[in-house]
Every structure is written in structure tokens, then in C-alpha cells.
Design a protein around this motif. Structure first.
Motif, PDB file in Angstrom:
ATOM      1  N   ALA A 162     -47.249 -18.665  -6.339  1.00  0.00           N
ATOM      2  CA  ALA A 162     -46.067 -19.179  -5.780  1.00  0.00           C
ATOM      3  C   ALA A 162     -45.955 -20.787  -5.837  1.00  0.00           C
ATOM      4  O   ALA A 162     -45.182 -21.695  -6.203  1.00  0.00           O
ATOM      5  N   LEU A 163     -46.813 -21.259  -4.796  1.00  0.00           N
ATOM      6  CA  LEU A 163     -46.890 -22.681  -4.399  1.00  0.00           C
ATOM      7  C   LEU A 163     -47.247 -23.721  -5.817  1.00  0.00           C
ATOM      8  O   LEU A 163     -46.645 -24.705  -6.041  1.00  0.00           O
ATOM      9  N   ALA A 164     -48.275 -23.096  -6.455  1.00  0.00           N
ATOM     10  CA  ALA A 164     -48.641 -23.810  -7.850  1.00  0.00           C
ATOM     11  C   ALA A 164     -47.533 -23.966  -8.701  1.00  0.00           C
ATOM     12  O   ALA A 164     -47.256 -25.052  -9.385  1.00  0.00           O
ATOM     13  N   LEU A 165     -46.832 -22.813  -8.896  1.00  0.00           N
ATOM     14  CA  LEU A 165     -45.665 -22.775  -9.581  1.00  0.00           C
ATOM     15  C   LEU A 165     -44.482 -23.717  -9.306  1.00  0.00           C
ATOM     16  O   LEU A 165     -43.928 -24.152 -10.123  1.00  0.00           O
ATOM     17  N   ALA A 166     -44.394 -23.957  -8.003  1.00  0.00           N
ATOM     18  CA  ALA A 166     -43.202 -24.806  -7.700  1.00  0.00           C
ATOM     19  C   ALA A 166     -43.463 -26.077  -7.730  1.00  0.00           C
ATOM     20  O   ALA A 166     -42.839 -26.929  -8.235  1.00  0.00           O
ATOM     21  N   TYR A 167     -44.941 -26.530  -7.635  1.00  0.00           N
ATOM     22  CA  TYR A 167     -45.560 -27.851  -7.989  1.00  0.00           C
ATOM     23  C   TYR A 167     -44.970 -28.049  -9.476  1.00  0.00           C
ATOM     24  O   TYR A 167     -44.752 -29.057  -9.962  1.00  0.00           O
ATOM     25  N   ALA A 168     -45.607 -27.073 -10.272  1.00  0.00           N
ATOM     26  CA  ALA A 168     -45.548 -27.025 -11.745  1.00  0.00           C
ATOM     27  C   ALA A 168     -44.130 -27.747 -12.057  1.00  0.00           C
ATOM     28  O   ALA A 168     -43.965 -28.393 -13.064  1.00  0.00           O
ATOM     29  N   ALA A 169     -42.844 -26.950 -11.569  1.00  0.00           N
ATOM     30  CA  ALA A 169     -41.539 -27.166 -11.923  1.00  0.00           C
ATOM     31  C   ALA A 169     -41.390 -28.390 -11.671  1.00  0.00           C
ATOM     32  O   ALA A 169     -40.553 -29.471 -12.538  1.00  0.00           O
ATOM     33  N   ALA A 170     -41.883 -29.174 -10.529  1.00  0.00           N
ATOM     34  CA  ALA A 170     -41.673 -30.640 -10.124  1.00  0.00           C
ATOM     35  C   ALA A 170     -42.417 -31.478 -11.300  1.00  0.00           C
ATOM     36  O   ALA A 170     -41.714 -32.425 -11.592  1.00  0.00           O
ATOM     37  N   VAL A 171     -43.491 -31.186 -11.486  1.00  0.00           N
ATOM     38  CA  VAL A 171     -44.300 -32.220 -12.324  1.00  0.00           C
ATOM     39  C   VAL A 171     -43.573 -31.978 -13.752  1.00  0.00           C
ATOM     40  O   VAL A 171     -43.543 -33.136 -14.285  1.00  0.00           O
ATOM     41  N   ASN A 172     -43.146 -30.731 -14.317  1.00  0.00           N
ATOM     42  CA  ASN A 172     -42.352 -30.811 -15.423  1.00  0.00           C
ATOM     43  C   ASN A 172     -41.293 -31.691 -15.643  1.00  0.00           C
ATOM     44  O   ASN A 172     -41.076 -32.318 -16.619  1.00  0.00           O
ATOM     45  N   GLU A 173     -40.425 -31.466 -14.626  1.00  0.00           N
ATOM     46  CA  GLU A 173     -39.266 -32.715 -14.401  1.00  0.00           C
ATOM     47  C   GLU A 173     -39.549 -34.304 -14.424  1.00  0.00           C
ATOM     48  O   GLU A 173     -39.023 -34.716 -15.125  1.00  0.00           O
ATOM     49  N   GLU A 174     -40.763 -34.473 -13.764  1.00  0.00           N
ATOM     50  CA  GLU A 174     -41.177 -35.884 -13.851  1.00  0.00           C
ATOM     51  C   GLU A 174     -41.842 -36.198 -15.117  1.00  0.00           C
ATOM     52  O   GLU A 174     -41.597 -37.170 -15.489  1.00  0.00           O
ATOM     53  N   LEU A 175     -42.694 -35.239 -15.891  1.00  0.00           N
ATOM     54  CA  LEU A 175     -43.202 -35.638 -16.945  1.00  0.00           C
ATOM     55  C   LEU A 175     -42.141 -35.990 -18.030  1.00  0.00           C
ATOM     56  O   LEU A 175     -42.351 -37.196 -18.763  1.00  0.00           O
ATOM     57  N   LYS A 176     -41.080 -35.012 -17.871  1.00  0.00           N
ATOM     58  CA  LYS A 176     -39.814 -35.397 -19.021  1.00  0.00           C
ATOM     59  C   LYS A 176     -39.220 -36.765 -18.866  1.00  0.00           C
ATOM     60  O   LYS A 176     -38.955 -37.462 -19.893  1.00  0.00           O
ATOM     61  N   ASP A 177     -39.314 -37.146 -17.576  1.00  0.00           N
ATOM     62  CA  ASP A 177     -38.631 -38.406 -17.109  1.00  0.00           C
ATOM     63  C   ASP A 177     -39.662 -39.686 -17.675  1.00  0.00           C
ATOM     64  O   ASP A 177     -39.284 -40.709 -17.986  1.00  0.00           O
ATOM     65  N   LEU A 178     -41.071 -39.298 -17.482  1.00  0.00           N
ATOM     66  CA  LEU A 178     -41.898 -40.440 -17.858  1.00  0.00           C
ATOM     67  C   LEU A 178     -41.872 -40.586 -19.409  1.00  0.00           C
ATOM     68  O   LEU A 178     -42.063 -41.791 -19.653  1.00  0.00           O
ATOM     69  N   LYS A 179     -41.728 -39.472 -19.962  1.00  0.00           N
ATOM     70  CA  LYS A 179     -41.558 -39.727 -21.503  1.00  0.00           C
ATOM     71  C   LYS A 179     -40.433 -40.413 -21.946  1.00  0.00           C
ATOM     72  O   LYS A 179     -40.442 -41.371 -22.737  1.00  0.00           O
ATOM     73  N   LYS A 180     -39.234 -40.218 -21.370  1.00  0.00           N
ATOM     74  CA  LYS A 180     -38.019 -41.098 -21.432  1.00  0.00           C
ATOM     75  C   LYS A 180     -38.168 -42.595 -21.174  1.00  0.00           C
ATOM     76  O   LYS A 180     -37.477 -43.216 -21.579  1.00  0.00           O
ATOM     77  N   ARG A 185     -38.191 -31.934  -6.614  1.00  0.00           N
ATOM     78  CA  ARG A 185     -38.258 -33.209  -6.737  1.00  0.00           C
ATOM     79  C   ARG A 185     -37.014 -33.972  -6.231  1.00  0.00           C
ATOM     80  O   ARG A 185     -35.760 -33.871  -7.265  1.00  0.00           O
ATOM     81  N   LYS A 186     -36.784 -34.932  -5.707  1.00  0.00           N
ATOM     82  CA  LYS A 186     -35.626 -35.425  -5.441  1.00  0.00           C
ATOM     83  C   LYS A 186     -35.051 -36.483  -6.352  1.00  0.00           C
ATOM     84  O   LYS A 186     -33.943 -36.667  -6.806  1.00  0.00           O
ATOM     85  N   SER A 187     -35.915 -37.279  -6.997  1.00  0.00           N
ATOM     86  CA  SER A 187     -35.602 -38.282  -7.988  1.00  0.00           C
ATOM     87  C   SER A 187     -37.088 -38.604  -8.825  1.00  0.00           C
ATOM     88  O   SER A 187     -38.211 -38.184  -8.288  1.00  0.00           O
ATOM     89  N   ALA A 188     -37.027 -39.209  -9.767  1.00  0.00           N
ATOM     90  CA  ALA A 188     -38.222 -39.712 -10.510  1.00  0.00           C
ATOM     91  C   ALA A 188     -39.091 -40.783  -9.481  1.00  0.00           C
ATOM     92  O   ALA A 188     -38.481 -41.399  -8.728  1.00  0.00           O
ATOM     93  N   VAL A 189     -40.338 -40.237  -9.602  1.00  0.00           N
ATOM     94  CA  VAL A 189     -41.365 -40.907  -8.613  1.00  0.00           C
ATOM     95  C   VAL A 189     -41.911 -42.335  -9.445  1.00  0.00           C
ATOM     96  O   VAL A 189     -42.038 -43.252  -8.836  1.00  0.00           O
ATOM     97  N   GLU A 190     -42.380 -42.122 -10.617  1.00  0.00           N
ATOM     98  CA  GLU A 190     -43.181 -42.956 -11.387  1.00  0.00           C
ATOM     99  C   GLU A 190     -42.480 -43.667 -12.617  1.00  0.00           C
ATOM    100  O   GLU A 190     -42.951 -44.305 -13.263  1.00  0.00           O
ATOM    101  N   ALA A 191     -40.998 -43.271 -12.920  1.00  0.00           N
ATOM    102  CA  ALA A 191     -40.416 -43.837 -14.104  1.00  0.00           C
ATOM    103  C   ALA A 191     -40.489 -45.353 -14.144  1.00  0.00           C
ATOM    104  O   ALA A 191     -40.722 -45.759 -15.028  1.00  0.00           O
ATOM    105  N   SER A 192     -40.291 -45.769 -12.897  1.00  0.00           N
ATOM    106  CA  SER A 192     -40.336 -47.249 -12.921  1.00  0.00           C
ATOM    107  C   SER A 192     -41.548 -47.889 -13.228  1.00  0.00           C
ATOM    108  O   SER A 192     -41.607 -48.932 -14.010  1.00  0.00           O
ATOM    109  N   ASP A 193     -42.602 -47.235 -12.819  1.00  0.00           N
ATOM    110  CA  ASP A 193     -43.908 -47.653 -13.271  1.00  0.00           C
ATOM    111  C   ASP A 193     -44.114 -47.779 -14.618  1.00  0.00           C
ATOM    112  O   ASP A 193     -44.736 -48.622 -15.050  1.00  0.00           O
ATOM    113  N   VAL A 194     -43.626 -46.711 -15.318  1.00  0.00           N
ATOM    114  CA  VAL A 194     -43.765 -46.630 -16.818  1.00  0.00           C
ATOM    115  C   VAL A 194     -42.957 -47.732 -17.411  1.00  0.00           C
ATOM    116  O   VAL A 194     -43.260 -48.579 -18.423  1.00  0.00           O
ATOM    117  N   GLN A 195     -41.850 -47.982 -16.757  1.00  0.00           N
ATOM    118  CA  GLN A 195     -40.580 -48.818 -17.594  1.00  0.00           C
ATOM    119  C   GLN A 195     -41.463 -50.494 -17.267  1.00  0.00           C
ATOM    120  O   GLN A 195     -41.512 -51.082 -18.197  1.00  0.00           O
TER     121      GLN A 195
END
Length: 340
Positions: free
Chosen positions: A157-175, A113-123
Motif C-alpha cells: 500500500a505504501l509503494a502504491l501511494a508513492y507510485a501515485a505521487a510519482v505518476n503525477e510528477e512524471l506527467k508534469d515533468l513531461k509537460k 504530492r502538494k505541487s510539482a517538485v522538479e518541473a522548474s528543474d526541467v524548465q
């Protein structure tokens, strides 16, 4: 008890998207041709459409609202194509749930994940409502099924790589202010054998360390695309083993046997009680009946009610009236419970 919410999407205005070009498609790669607005004015138009969705949900009386996913071409492609390691200029193909070929993202390098994708949507959503808010992301298992893997060459392995990216994004969406975060995993139902191998593992990795209410949404697909739905899930009780606090399922259109809800304990359940396969609007009495049926198997404080799935493909006036019936039906059952 018995709060009301939406699964995610709400109908996009016809001045924003060309609904004829969208049809019943669910794009996996970018589909800029559906937007009616030029690129330089698109964000402003999406903001305006988001405000309309917010106000409709507030006017209907929904307790936990979303942004209507007004900025998305589909529930999944905006996030899935924003990751590093995806070649969006040279997409791949995969077999979809109907057995036909679909054009999908092609994985050519490690997913990051290069940067937050949906954080501005939440804001934006947080700044424009005082109600509790939710935001959705495509789940890691589903994205893995919707990609051509030319790098990992290993589904898990592909699903877990996606999962790591989703995890980073979810934490930013909560913030950013999201009260509820949801991952959409319709392909768990479509590929139950693969889901049994690594679906729960991928979901738990995606939700690792994410505080507050977390939801996994499981469905049979949009009613606009899937006309005939089975009356039972091929993969559902297994979600009780996830770290999600809430499991979201559709039940109205498929006339689901609600006894399955017992197998999801101790999770709370977000239950679809609005049929999106028809433009006929349920009465509050019908909605109340569906809620009462669910209460035979789940406690009222563990039940949240919603439409079956995203409302993206319905006419807006129909979607709004269905939400009103949802709210009135839930209110009717809450009054009955208080009088006991």
C-alpha cells in the motif's frame, strides 16, 4: 542507434557542496549541512552549477543530457521529503542494504504530492540546451524501502501511494519539456522477494499514462558506497513485464554476464559501459569492446549507452573524461556498423 546518455547525477562543484561532509553518504532525509552556500543564494548557485553540468555534457558530446542533479542532496531525498504525509522533523529509521540502521522519512498520514517538485528543474534545463533532455525521480518501490511506515503499515500500500505521487510528477515533468523520464529503483535488486510481490505493479502504476520514453534504472548502488558488486542481478528479467520502454542497468563494474539482456526483450536497454568504481578513465577502445559485447544480445537500435550509475561521487575532471570516452567509443562502433 547506440545513443549516449547519463544515468542522472554529475559531480557537484566543491564550492557548492562540502564533499567531505557528503562523503559516500546517500541521504534519505534532508541534509542541509552539505551545502556551502547560504539559503538566500543557494538557488542561484545551483543554477550556475547546473549550467556547468549542461556544458560539460554538451562538450563531451552526450546525446541525451540531464541537469546533473545539482539541486539534490541525493537522488531520492528531495522528492521523497517533499510529499504531504511525511514528518521530516521527526524522522524514522530502517535497515539499509548493509544491515545497518539509516535515518529515513517517517510516514504519518496519506502520501500526497502538494505541487510539482522538479518541473522548474526541467524548465531550466530545457531553456539552456537544444539537446534532448531527461530527468529522474526515485521509484516507488525504492522510496517504500527507504521509509518508516507509521501510517499504512502495509508495504505494498505504501509503494502504491508513492507510485501515485510519482505518476503525477512524471506527467508534469513531461509537460515541462522532458524528452525522457526515468525512475530509479536500485532497491529492487536489494529486496528481490518483496520486489517479486509488488515491484512491477508499483512501477506500472507510476508510469500509467506517461507518454514517450520511460526508463527504469536498476543498479547495485553507488560505487562510492558499494565496493564489491555481484556479477548478476537478483531481480531483472521481471522488468520486461513493466510498461517502461527502456530498462537501465549497470554492467561495467560488476562485469555482468550480458546474456541476461535477451530476457529484457522487447525493451530497449540503457547499458552501463563506464565503471565508476575506479578513477581510471576507460579508453574509447575499451568502451567500444563493451558495446560490441552487448550487441551480441541486443540490436543497435535498441541500445543506449551510459555510465553504470550516477557520477556524483567522482572528481569532475574524471567524470568528464569518462564521458568523452563513452561518446568516442559509441561513435567508433556506429562507424563499424555503417560500414558493414
Amino acid at each position: 542507434m547506440i545513443e549516449t546518455t547519463v544515468v542522472g547525477s554529475y559531480p557537484q562543484p566543491a564550492w557548492l557542496v562540502d564533499r567531505a561532509k557528503l562523503g559516500s553518504k546517500v541521504p534519505r532525509v534532508r541534509a542541509p549541512e552539505i551545502w556551502r552556500i547560504s539559503r538566500e543564494h543557494l538557488r542561484e548557485a545551483q543554477d550556475d552549477a547546473t549550467l556547468l553540468a549542461i556544458r560539460d555534457m554538451e562538450a563531451a558530446g552526450i546525446d541525451i543530457i540531464s541537469d546533473g542533479e545539482m539541486r539534490r542532496e541525493s537522488y531520492s531525498n528531495r522528492f521523497a521529503t517533499a510529499l504531504e504525509g511525511v514528518d521530516i522533523d521527526n524522522p524514522g529509521t530502517t535497515i539499509n542494504r548493509t544491515g545497518a540502521k539509516s535515518v529515513v522519512p517517517r510516514i504519518v498520514a496519506p502520501l500526497k504530492r502538494k505541487s510539482a517538485v522538479e518541473a522548474s528543474d526541467v524548465q531550466f534545463l530545457r531553456a539552456n540546451t537544444e539537446r534532448r533532455i531527461k530527468i529522474t525521480l526515485p521509484g516507488p518501490f525504492t522510496m517504500a524501502q527507504q521509509a518508516q511506515d507509521d501510517y499504512y503499515r502495509d508495504e505494498e500500500a505504501l509503494a502504491l501511494a508513492y507510485a501515485a505521487a510519482v505518476n503525477e510528477e512524471l506527467k508534469d515533468l513531461k509537460k515541462a519539456g522532458a524528452d525522457v523520464v526515468q525512475i530509479d529503483e536500485p532497491w529492487l535488486q536489494a529486496r528481490p522477494e518483496r520486489a517479486a510481490r509488488y515491484g512491477v505493479k508499483a512501477i506500472n502504476r507510476a508510469l500509467e499514462g506517461v507518454a514517450g520514453t520511460t526508463v527504469v534504472h536498476l543498479c547495485f548502488g553507488y560505487a562510492a558506497a558499494v565496493k564489491e558488486k555481484p556479477s548478476g542481478y537478483s531481480f531483472l528479467p521481471q522488468l520486461a513485464a513493466t510498461s517502461a520502454s527502456q530498462i537501465s542497468i549497470e554492467a561495467a563494474q560488476p562485469r555482468l554476464d550480458l546474456a541476461i539482456l535477451k530476457e529484457l526483450a522487447p525493451k530497449s536497454v540503457m547499458l552501463g559501459v563506464i565503471d565508476l568504481g575506479t578513477e581510471q578513465v576507460e579508453t574509447p577502445l575499451q568502451v567500444a569492446g563493451r558495446i560490441r559485447a552487448a550487441l551480441e544480445f541486443v540490436a543497435p537500435e535498441k541500445l543506449v549507452v551510459a555510465p553504470d550509475c550516477g557520477m556524483k561521487y567522482l572528481p569532475r575532471e574524471v567524470a568528464f573524461r569518462k564521458l568523452v570516452s563513452l561518446v568516442e567509443g559509441a561513435a567508433r562502433v556506429r562507424r563499424e556498423l555503417r560500414l558493414r
